[in-house]
Design an enzyme around this catalytic site. Structure first.
Site, PDB file in Angstrom:
ATOM      1  N   CYS A  80       5.493  -6.087   1.380  1.00 52.32           N
ATOM      2  CA  CYS A  80       5.825  -4.662   1.384  1.00 52.32           C
ATOM      3  C   CYS A  80       5.182  -3.958   2.587  1.00 52.32           C
ATOM      4  CB  CYS A  80       5.428  -4.033   0.048  1.00 52.32           C
ATOM      5  SG  CYS A  80       6.102  -2.374  -0.136  1.00 52.32           S
ATOM      6  N   TYR A  81       4.191  -3.090   2.360  1.00 52.86           N
ATOM      7  CA  TYR A  81       3.485  -2.484   3.493  1.00 52.86           C
ATOM      8  C   TYR A  81       2.910  -3.591   4.387  1.00 52.86           C
ATOM      9  CZ  TYR A  81      -0.145   0.035   6.082  1.00 52.86           C
ATOM     10  OH  TYR A  81      -0.947   0.534   7.069  1.00 52.86           O
ATOM     11  N   GLY A 140       0.851  -1.190   0.000  1.00 53.84           N
ATOM     12  CA  GLY A 140       0.000   0.000   0.000  1.00 53.84           C
ATOM     13  C   GLY A 140       0.878   1.227   0.000  1.00 53.84           C
ATOM     14  N   ASP A 166     -15.739  -9.805 -23.111  1.00 57.62           N
ATOM     15  CA  ASP A 166     -16.662 -10.105 -22.010  1.00 57.62           C
ATOM     16  C   ASP A 166     -18.094 -10.275 -22.511  1.00 57.62           C
ATOM     17  OD1 ASP A 166     -14.386  -9.633 -20.542  1.00 57.62           O
ATOM     18  OD2 ASP A 166     -14.946  -7.583 -20.039  1.00 57.62           O
ATOM     19  N   HIS A 184       8.142  -7.368  -3.808  1.00 57.47           N
ATOM     20  CA  HIS A 184       6.855  -7.794  -4.387  1.00 57.47           C
ATOM     21  C   HIS A 184       7.001  -9.098  -5.168  1.00 57.47           C
ATOM     22  CE1 HIS A 184       4.411  -4.230  -3.449  1.00 57.47           C
ATOM     23  NE2 HIS A 184       5.577  -3.596  -3.487  1.00 57.47           N
ATOM     24  N   GLU A 212       4.724 -10.737  -6.413  1.00 60.83           N
ATOM     25  CA  GLU A 212       3.617 -10.861  -7.377  1.00 60.83           C
ATOM     26  C   GLU A 212       3.906 -10.181  -8.706  1.00 60.83           C
ATOM     27  OE1 GLU A 212       3.808  -8.899  -4.835  1.00 60.83           O
ATOM     28  OE2 GLU A 212       2.519  -7.130  -4.920  1.00 60.83           O
ATOM     29  N   LYS A 229     -10.341 -11.044 -16.061  1.00 53.39           N
ATOM     30  CA  LYS A 229     -10.481 -11.069 -17.525  1.00 53.39           C
ATOM     31  C   LYS A 229      -9.706 -12.234 -18.152  1.00 53.39           C
ATOM     32  CE  LYS A 229     -10.920  -7.570 -21.089  1.00 53.39           C
ATOM     33  NZ  LYS A 229     -12.144  -6.910 -20.656  1.00 53.39           N
TER      34      LYS A 229
END
Ligand code: XMP
Length: 506
Positions: free
Chosen positions: A78-79, A51, A221, A164, A166, A361
């Protein structure tokens, strides 16, 4: 299931997507969710997101301490590491050397988090100003960065990392997340294809023999939704395509051709004149979006009322649309208005059916390709905004400007496809600026329009980078535009990142 406690990071959705890619269902909850609420639903582990805050900021997002002591495996990122250390009485300070971007870390102690990683030193992606200086009681430091900051800590099944895992820039990021899921002993039963069977049975039950309507644009979509409902409901589902006059060159014909094999029974409505007359004289982007949104609903409603016995409205809502977002820029900042099918008037009283509410998505794409057989040009088509070319013409929209932009955009996309770049990009398009510039053609001086080109790569559309074209390719594209499009004598390339710039110009 894994829950991700969102503390406002731009990357929270990436964490959820990575975890799902590793076969475990992940959901995002805002930081203020109670521990009791978080712990239900057969939870197997918790990840605390990053964050943009310091734990010392007034109003910094703080989740309940009990989440950390409930006995479940936890991973702070992280945060997430800083807040975890702070809540457990460690010490977090502002760093002298901030770390932004790539840096090296060194593994100090063996840990299940690093299992299978073949090197003690590797590259990670960091973005932080604060660091953990004193670890909470019982924790050990398992990795440090090259600036000697604490990069990872652990106590039993509680882990935290300053970097991170990710993002792709972190080497072995996936392995570390995978290792954490092993610690959680998480069930690996998530895959979009299996979710498809659940969607089919739930939707079948929900709609029964009722008739329904929904919009279709030719994007992934709404097309996937229509093909799915055609399978489930047959002719009782009525997709409606509204041509608002703000579409690209030959777009209606292209959409018709690519959807033809699915025999969807689409009603095509030519509402071009209505939209364009409503937009006459309007230059403000928010105003344009508002007008187009309202007009869309009116046209759609008129059409839907003609279909007898309509009981539901189907929408291609995705998981990111339903996540309760944690405000990142502060409540007062103005965020660009996105206006799609905002909802039909109250008195229509249609039940809303949203089969893809739980999906990202990329998961809809997986279903579209493997389960429903949609063609590549629909599945991997770049997103196109609801207000269409109106937000790519700076200022007032006119027929003449639309015609210039359509030609320029078609050349750009055609060239990108020929050059084999289109599917590497997340989004690419031309913008007609409201600038005229001086040029020379032959012996004549010209004073004509300026086209701006935008081509970006992104994994989440929250942040994006511009694509670095080789010079010859850009020159070729620009030359074609200036030679072939009447009214254009200059082409510029947009090299802004998001943030602070947005992807669209308006
Ligand atoms: P921005 O410009 O906000 O765009 O960086 C992020 C993504 O959203 C799309 N976009 C829209 N989509 N209605 C839509 O349906 C809109 O009003 C709208 N504005 C932006 C944009 O094309 C990009 O994919």
């Amino acid at each position: 299931m894994i829950k991700i406690v969102d503390c406002g990071s731009q990357l929270t959705q990436n964490i959820a997507r990575r975890v799902r890619e590793l076969g475990v269902f992940a959901e995002i909850v805002p930081f203020h969710t109670s521990t009791r609420e978080i712990l239900k639903d057969g939870l197997e582990g918790v990840i605390i997101s990053g964050g943009p805050f310091s734990v010392h900021d007034e109003g910094a997002p703080m989740y309940e301490r009990q989440i950390l002591t409930a006995g479940l495996p936890v991973l702070g990122i992280c945060y997430g590491q800083q807040s975890l250390a702070h809540l457990l009485d460690g010490k977090v300070v502002s760093a002298e050397n901030r770390e932004y971007g790539e840096t090296q870390i060194h593994i100090h102690k063996e840990s299940r988090l690093f299992e299978g990683i073949p090197r003690a030193e590797f590259r990670v992606w960091m973005s932080h100003g604060d660091v953990v200086q004193g670890v909470p009681e019982g924790f050990r430091v398992i990795a440090k960065s090259k600036n000697n900051h604490i990069a990872a800590i652990q106590k039993d099944h509680i882990y935290a990392v300053q970097f991170h895992p990710e993002v792709d820039h972190t080497e072995y990021g996936r392995s570390m997340l995978d290792n954490f899921l092993k610690v959680c002993n998480a069930r690996r039963d998530w895959e979009p294809e299996r979710e498809y069977d659940r969607i089919v049975s739930e939707t079948t039950e929900k709609i029964g023999a009722k008739a329904g309507v929904g919009g279709i644009s030719g994007g992934v979509d709404s097309s996937t939704l229509s093909v799915l409902l055609r399978k489930i409901a047959g002719r009782r589902y009525h997709p409606i395509f509204v041509d608002n006059g703000l579409l690209r060159l030959n777009e209606v014909e292209q959409v018709k051709a690519s959807l033809e094999p699915f025999d969807l029974g689409v009603t095509y409505i030519d509402a071009q004149a209505r939209f364009l007359s409503k937009l006459r004289g309007v230059a403000d982007p928010d105003e344009k979006r508002k007008i187009i949104g309202h007009e869309f609903i009116r046209v759609f409603e008129e059409q839907a009322r003609d279909i007898p016995q309509t009981k539901y409205l189907a929408q291609g809502t995705l998981y990111p649309d339903v996540i309760e977002s944690v405000p990142v820029y502060g409540a007062s900042s103005k965020i660009k208005r996105h206006h799609n099918v905002g909802g039909l008037p109250e008195d229509m009283k249609l039940e809303v059916v949203e089969p893809f509410r739980r999906l990202f998505k990329d998961e809809v794409r997986a279903i579209a390709e493997s389960k429903l057989g949609l063609p590549k040009e629909i599945v991997w088509r770049h997103p196109f905004p609801g207000p269409g070319l109106a937000v790519r013409i700076v200022g007032e929209v006119t027929e003449q400007k639309l015609s210039i932009l359509r030609k320029a955009d078609a050349i750009f996309i055609e060239e990108l496809k020929k050059m084999g770049i289109y599917y590497k990009l997340s989004q690419a398009f031309a913008v007609l600026t409201n600038v005229s510039s001086v040029g020379v053609m032959g012996d004549e001086q010209t004073y004509q329009g300026v086209i701006a080109l935008r081509a970006v790569t992104t994994s989440d559309f929250m942040t994006s980078d511009w694509y670095d074209f080789p010079k010859e390719q850009m020159t070729h594209i620009a030359n074609r535009m200036i030679n072939e499009v009447n009214g254009v004598n200059r082409v510029v390339y947009d090299v802004s990142q998001k943030p602070p710039s947005t992807i669209e110009w308006e």
